[in-house]
Write a protein that holds these residues in place. Structure first.
Motif, mmCIF file in Angstrom:
data_model
loop_
_atom_site.group_PDB
_atom_site.id
_atom_site.type_symbol
_atom_site.label_atom_id
_atom_site.label_comp_id
_atom_site.label_asym_id
_atom_site.label_seq_id
_atom_site.Cartn_x
_atom_site.Cartn_y
_atom_site.Cartn_z
ATOM 1 N N ASP A 176 0.792 -1.235 0.000
ATOM 2 C CA ASP A 176 0.000 0.000 0.000
ATOM 3 C C ASP A 176 0.823 1.284 0.000
ATOM 4 O O ASP A 176 0.306 2.347 -0.312
ATOM 5 C CB ASP A 176 -0.909 0.046 1.244
ATOM 6 C CG ASP A 176 -2.043 -0.963 1.170
ATOM 7 O OD1 ASP A 176 -2.145 -1.648 0.140
ATOM 8 O OD2 ASP A 176 -2.805 -1.057 2.145
ATOM 9 N N SER A 177 2.085 1.201 0.431
ATOM 10 C CA SER A 177 2.864 2.435 0.597
ATOM 11 C C SER A 177 4.160 2.341 -0.201
ATOM 12 O O SER A 177 4.486 1.295 -0.763
ATOM 13 C CB SER A 177 3.214 2.646 2.076
ATOM 14 O OG SER A 177 4.258 1.762 2.466
ATOM 15 N N ARG A 219 3.654 9.137 11.672
ATOM 16 C CA ARG A 219 2.526 8.254 11.972
ATOM 17 C C ARG A 219 2.997 7.215 12.983
ATOM 18 O O ARG A 219 3.909 6.435 12.684
ATOM 19 C CB ARG A 219 2.041 7.539 10.700
ATOM 20 C CG ARG A 219 1.427 8.459 9.641
ATOM 21 C CD ARG A 219 0.015 8.834 10.031
ATOM 22 N NE ARG A 219 -0.660 9.640 9.031
ATOM 23 C CZ ARG A 219 -0.657 10.962 9.008
ATOM 24 N NH1 ARG A 219 0.028 11.646 9.917
ATOM 25 N NH2 ARG A 219 -1.324 11.625 8.092
ATOM 26 N N SER A 267 -1.346 5.979 6.572
ATOM 27 C CA SER A 267 -1.436 6.755 5.327
ATOM 28 C C SER A 267 -1.804 8.215 5.602
ATOM 29 O O SER A 267 -2.177 8.592 6.711
ATOM 30 C CB SER A 267 -2.501 6.136 4.408
ATOM 31 O OG SER A 267 -3.805 6.458 4.883
ATOM 32 N N LYS A 268 -1.719 9.022 4.545
ATOM 33 C CA LYS A 268 -2.084 10.444 4.652
ATOM 34 C C LYS A 268 -3.605 10.627 4.778
ATOM 35 O O LYS A 268 -4.072 11.684 5.184
ATOM 36 C CB LYS A 268 -1.543 11.216 3.449
ATOM 37 C CG LYS A 268 -0.013 11.320 3.477
ATOM 38 C CD LYS A 268 0.524 12.300 2.451
ATOM 39 C CE LYS A 268 1.960 12.699 2.750
ATOM 40 N NZ LYS A 268 2.932 11.607 2.701
ATOM 41 N N LYS A 269 -4.356 9.583 4.437
ATOM 42 C CA LYS A 269 -5.828 9.666 4.508
ATOM 43 C C LYS A 269 -6.331 9.820 5.945
ATOM 44 O O LYS A 269 -7.465 10.219 6.167
ATOM 45 C CB LYS A 269 -6.452 8.406 3.911
ATOM 46 C CG LYS A 269 -6.229 8.237 2.427
ATOM 47 C CD LYS A 269 -6.770 6.892 1.976
ATOM 48 C CE LYS A 269 -6.458 6.646 0.511
ATOM 49 N NZ LYS A 269 -6.832 5.285 0.111
ATOM 50 N N SER A 270 -5.494 9.464 6.924
ATOM 51 C CA SER A 270 -5.957 9.421 8.325
ATOM 52 C C SER A 270 -5.496 10.644 9.121
ATOM 53 O O SER A 270 -5.473 10.601 10.349
ATOM 54 C CB SER A 270 -5.424 8.158 8.996
ATOM 55 O OG SER A 270 -4.011 8.215 9.078
ATOM 56 N N SER A 271 -5.173 11.737 8.436
ATOM 57 C CA SER A 271 -4.477 12.847 9.113
ATOM 58 C C SER A 271 -5.314 13.566 10.177
ATOM 59 O O SER A 271 -4.760 14.298 11.001
ATOM 60 C CB SER A 271 -3.973 13.858 8.078
ATOM 61 O OG SER A 271 -5.035 14.323 7.293
ATOM 62 N N TYR A 272 -6.627 13.363 10.193
ATOM 63 C CA TYR A 272 -7.465 14.029 11.209
ATOM 64 C C TYR A 272 -7.873 13.055 12.321
ATOM 65 O O TYR A 272 -8.709 13.370 13.158
ATOM 66 C CB TYR A 272 -8.696 14.650 10.539
ATOM 67 C CG TYR A 272 -9.299 15.807 11.315
ATOM 68 C CD1 TYR A 272 -8.540 16.922 11.671
ATOM 69 C CD2 TYR A 272 -10.644 15.791 11.683
ATOM 70 C CE1 TYR A 272 -9.093 17.977 12.376
ATOM 71 C CE2 TYR A 272 -11.203 16.846 12.391
ATOM 72 C CZ TYR A 272 -10.428 17.936 12.731
ATOM 73 O OH TYR A 272 -10.978 18.989 13.428
ATOM 74 N N PHE A 282 -4.198 1.998 6.799
ATOM 75 C CA PHE A 282 -4.976 3.242 6.692
ATOM 76 C C PHE A 282 -4.457 4.297 7.671
ATOM 77 O O PHE A 282 -4.261 5.463 7.306
ATOM 78 C CB PHE A 282 -6.458 2.956 6.944
ATOM 79 C CG PHE A 282 -7.281 4.205 7.108
ATOM 80 C CD1 PHE A 282 -7.532 5.046 6.027
ATOM 81 C CD2 PHE A 282 -7.791 4.561 8.347
ATOM 82 C CE1 PHE A 282 -8.278 6.214 6.180
ATOM 83 C CE2 PHE A 282 -8.542 5.720 8.510
ATOM 84 C CZ PHE A 282 -8.783 6.541 7.423
#
Length: 243
Positions: free
Chosen positions: A24-25, A135, A224-229, A221
């Motif tokens: 994934d990364s 992360r 990843s950058k999708k989980s930044s909040y 997940f």
């Protein structure tokens, strides 16, 4: 070179996380192990087969001096490398009733899960803060959330790690560093192979044990950058047994 370090990466959930991150990364995967070199090498082979790069780092997360020595040597050999993601997965169980528990069984479980988190994460913390990105994912447990009879030591270690996760998340959030905990329930791994699965699934609403790959998907997940909040959270992954 941007890297993700997975402690206890040779087997079970750790192995699945290494494999998933290699899919994934674009991270160079640092696979930490302590005792089983063969399984660590198998994990590395899977990472490379997925088209990613990686390497093996042998150290005992519970040993502060060893962690510092190995990671310092690695950093000096790779001055351009940046560890952006840390997955604190290494953990051991030494189950037994508290009244019979030895100091060694108490201390070794606490040292691996809780001090292991400190030893590894603290080494990279200043670098992450300077880099203004990171992360951190701590693998905790259903036992750390609800407590499990016969696992007072493990429940204590994982419960403390949950508290540390929430506190550190608040300290470093302004620098784009997230800190979250993932709390698996009954996952089919070496660690749970001696449990009576037929009996235990009666307690689990989805009527089965989880797979290590399902935990790895969640970790991927969160890395990843999708989980930044999302930060300071404890995310249960337990088939509805406790949520």
């Amino acid at each position: 070179m941007k890297c993700a370090l997975v402690t206890g990466g040779s087997r079970g959930i750790g192995n699945a996380i290494c494999e998933k991150l290699s899919q994934d990364s674009s991270y160079h995967i640092l696979i930490n192990y302590y005792s089983n070199k063969e399984e660590a090498e198998n994990t590395l082979e899977k990472v490379i087969a997925n088209g990613a790069t990686g390497e093996i780092l042998k150290f005992d997360v519970a040993n502060f001096d060893e962690v510092k020595s190995v990671l310092t040597q690695w950093q000096e050999a790779n001055p351009e490398a940046i560890v952006e993601a840390i997955i604190n997965n290494a953990g051991i169980t030494k189950d037994g009733l508290f009244m019979w528990m030895s100091l060694e069984d108490w201390s070794s479980v606490i040292n691996t899960s809780l001090n292991g988190f400190f030893n590894v994460t603290n080494f990279f913390m200043q670098k992450m803060l300077r880099n203004k990105y990171g992360r951190i994912v701590n693998i905790v447990s259903l036992s750390g959330v609800k407590g499990t009879a016969g696992q007072t030591n493990y429940s204590a270690a994982k419960g403390a790690l949950i508290g540390a996760t929430k506190a550190l998340a608040q300290e470093v959030a302004k620098r784009n560093i997230t800190v979250n905990a993932v709390a698996p329930g009954f996952i089919r791994t070496n660690m749970t192979s001696n449990l009576d699965e037929k009996e235990l699934i009666k307690m689990i609403p989805v009527n089965r044990f989880g797979e290590a790959e399902e935990v790895a998907d969640l970790v991927s997940f969160l890395v990843s950058k999708k989980s930044s909040y999302i930060t300071g959270e404890v995310i249960n992954i337990n088939g509805g047994i406790y949520s």
